[in-house]
Design an enzyme around this catalytic site. Sequence first.
Site, mmCIF file in Angstrom:
data_model
loop_
_atom_site.group_PDB
_atom_site.id
_atom_site.type_symbol
_atom_site.label_atom_id
_atom_site.label_comp_id
_atom_site.label_asym_id
_atom_site.label_seq_id
_atom_site.Cartn_x
_atom_site.Cartn_y
_atom_site.Cartn_z
ATOM 1 N N GLU A 229 0.869 -1.199 0.120
ATOM 2 C CA GLU A 229 -0.149 -0.061 0.028
ATOM 3 C C GLU A 229 0.908 1.219 0.024
ATOM 4 O O GLU A 229 1.043 1.638 1.179
ATOM 5 C CB GLU A 229 -0.906 -0.071 1.315
ATOM 6 C CG GLU A 229 -1.889 -1.048 1.170
ATOM 7 C CD GLU A 229 -2.976 -0.810 2.448
ATOM 8 O OE1 GLU A 229 -2.617 0.158 3.234
ATOM 9 O OE2 GLU A 229 -3.917 -1.438 2.392
ATOM 10 N N GLU B 259 -6.324 -7.823 -0.091
ATOM 11 C CA GLU B 259 -6.619 -7.296 1.353
ATOM 12 C C GLU B 259 -8.054 -6.987 1.341
ATOM 13 O O GLU B 259 -8.245 -5.782 0.497
ATOM 14 C CB GLU B 259 -5.543 -6.281 1.886
ATOM 15 C CG GLU B 259 -5.215 -6.751 3.182
ATOM 16 C CD GLU B 259 -4.318 -5.614 3.460
ATOM 17 O OE1 GLU B 259 -2.804 -5.727 3.295
ATOM 18 O OE2 GLU B 259 -4.605 -4.707 4.294
HETATM 19 C C1 IDC Z 1 -2.708 -3.596 10.568
HETATM 20 C C2 IDC Z 1 -3.023 -4.702 11.604
HETATM 21 C C3 IDC Z 1 -2.659 -4.177 12.957
HETATM 22 C C4 IDC Z 1 -1.358 -3.359 12.787
HETATM 23 C C5 IDC Z 1 -1.337 -2.381 11.762
HETATM 24 C C6 IDC Z 1 -0.016 -1.636 11.704
HETATM 25 O O1 IDC Z 1 -4.173 -5.254 11.321
HETATM 26 O O2 IDC Z 1 -2.666 -5.150 13.779
HETATM 27 O O3 IDC Z 1 -1.062 -2.907 14.255
HETATM 28 O O4 IDC Z 1 -1.609 -3.031 10.674
HETATM 29 O O5 IDC Z 1 1.096 -2.485 11.239
HETATM 30 C C7 IDC Z 1 -4.197 -2.359 5.856
HETATM 31 C C8 IDC Z 1 -2.509 -2.622 5.790
HETATM 32 C C9 IDC Z 1 -2.593 -3.564 6.922
HETATM 33 C C10 IDC Z 1 -3.280 -3.238 8.253
HETATM 34 C C11 IDC Z 1 -4.899 -3.046 7.703
HETATM 35 C C12 IDC Z 1 -5.738 -2.614 8.994
HETATM 36 O O6 IDC Z 1 -2.092 -3.286 4.543
HETATM 37 O O7 IDC Z 1 -1.173 -4.047 7.110
HETATM 38 O O8 IDC Z 1 -3.213 -4.162 9.368
HETATM 39 N N1 IDC Z 1 -5.113 -2.273 6.867
HETATM 40 O O9 IDC Z 1 -5.411 -1.402 9.234
HETATM 41 N N2 IDC Z 1 -4.403 -1.227 4.852
HETATM 42 C C13 IDC Z 1 -5.760 -0.711 5.252
HETATM 43 C C14 IDC Z 1 -6.080 -1.461 6.240
#
Ligand code: IDC
Length: 439
Positions: free
Chosen positions: A176, A263
Amino acid sequence: MKNFFLKSIMIISIMIFMSGFTSRAAGVNDYGTLKVSGRYLTSSKTGEHITLHGVSTHGINWDVGYPYISKDAFSTLKEDYGVNAIRLAMYTTEYFGYCDKAGAGETQESVRKTLKDRIDTGVKAASELDMYVIIDWHVLNDQNPNKYKKEAKSFFKEMSEKYSSYDNVLYEICNEPNGGTSWSDISKYANEIIPVIRNNAPDAVVIVGTPTWSQDVDVAADSPLSFDNVMYTLHFYAATHKDSYRDKLKKSIDKGLPVMVTEYGLSEASGNGNIDTSEALKWLDLLDENGISYFAWSLSNKDESSALLKAGNSKKSGWSDSDLSKAGKWVFSQYQKRAGMSGVEAPGKVMGLKVKNSKGKKIAAKWNAVSDADGYQITYSTNSKFKKSKKKTVLNTSVILKKLKKKKTYYVKLRAYKNAGTGKKFGKYSAVKRIKIKK
Ligand code: IDC
């Protein structure tokens, strides 16, 4: 007598043939390498359009992520829930990611080796299970993939070399991009990374992230890359991203862009908060109508609403409904439906399991037939919690387990199944029997 014997052999062979035919989830063996054709992922063997209904790990550098990289976990996803692909999310930064400074007692080399070993476990498990697998360079806090371009190049060189003979591996080169990273920044990066992969794995599908946390597929659609066999990433979190984001997807579809949702979550964009199943259903319907593949975030027991397992749940595979979070129950029931697995009643519990140690380090097991079963799956291990267990599928009501270890105690349990769509519907496990190998 001879006639009876021949007849039995014929019937058994037909049964074995049919079970191989109907109970195996259609996967890598049937479809081979995937190829992007128009907007679609297609099979290089049959030309059919393929959609992946996948699950993403949480970060494989996190302790709420990597414990689920195993053949047992993936086989539960496949057989019980109709999942046909896995995404291995490797953070580049954060929580001792691939490009971070190592923590105490580690070097960057040792951290990288551990992460690559985890990827290897995941790729091999998926491959043995006939499932597709994405290796994801999980750019997030680092915002612009060009920041660690050098590292990305050598990582993808190594991965594509190592897995060049695998027909189930897809490469996602930047999860992302965000923080104002433009499509032209991403294109520059992709134009350097894709040739590195293609050099070793000329036919592998490459997935490219889009600006603003992989939301701007409409922007990518205006100037797609000049490579074949590329897909573009769209991510959504149903409680945050609604109609206006679906409109971006629709625009990109109109322009013929091949999109993959590597995702999505039912939760808010934070990965936590409310979950919105009605918006999620609108999304999945739109994706299904357009033959787009999707991967749920994430296979984790972290205390956050996007996690598919209940917070703190300790099971690493073989989950039942009570181990799943709200999101997990919803996602897996949707996948079961799409795999043609719903509407099939589970067979009854297996009773009367008996085990004995027969000569030559073997266990002879037998049990009472379950009237509506298509077959049985027997699980055995030297560990009472069935860690590192082996599994065997049997059509009859007895089996000989071979190549066991002398003087070890084995634990054995068994469940019946019915074939259901591309997977199996399992009944409850029998009581566990233990037996020591003496002979
Ligand atoms: C989130 C995880 C969370 C972590 C955070 C930061 O769920 O536990 O603390 O990242 O690392 C994304 C990202 C994905 C995110 C997810 C939810 O690709 O890494 O995971 N998210 O926030 N993009 C949109 C949402």
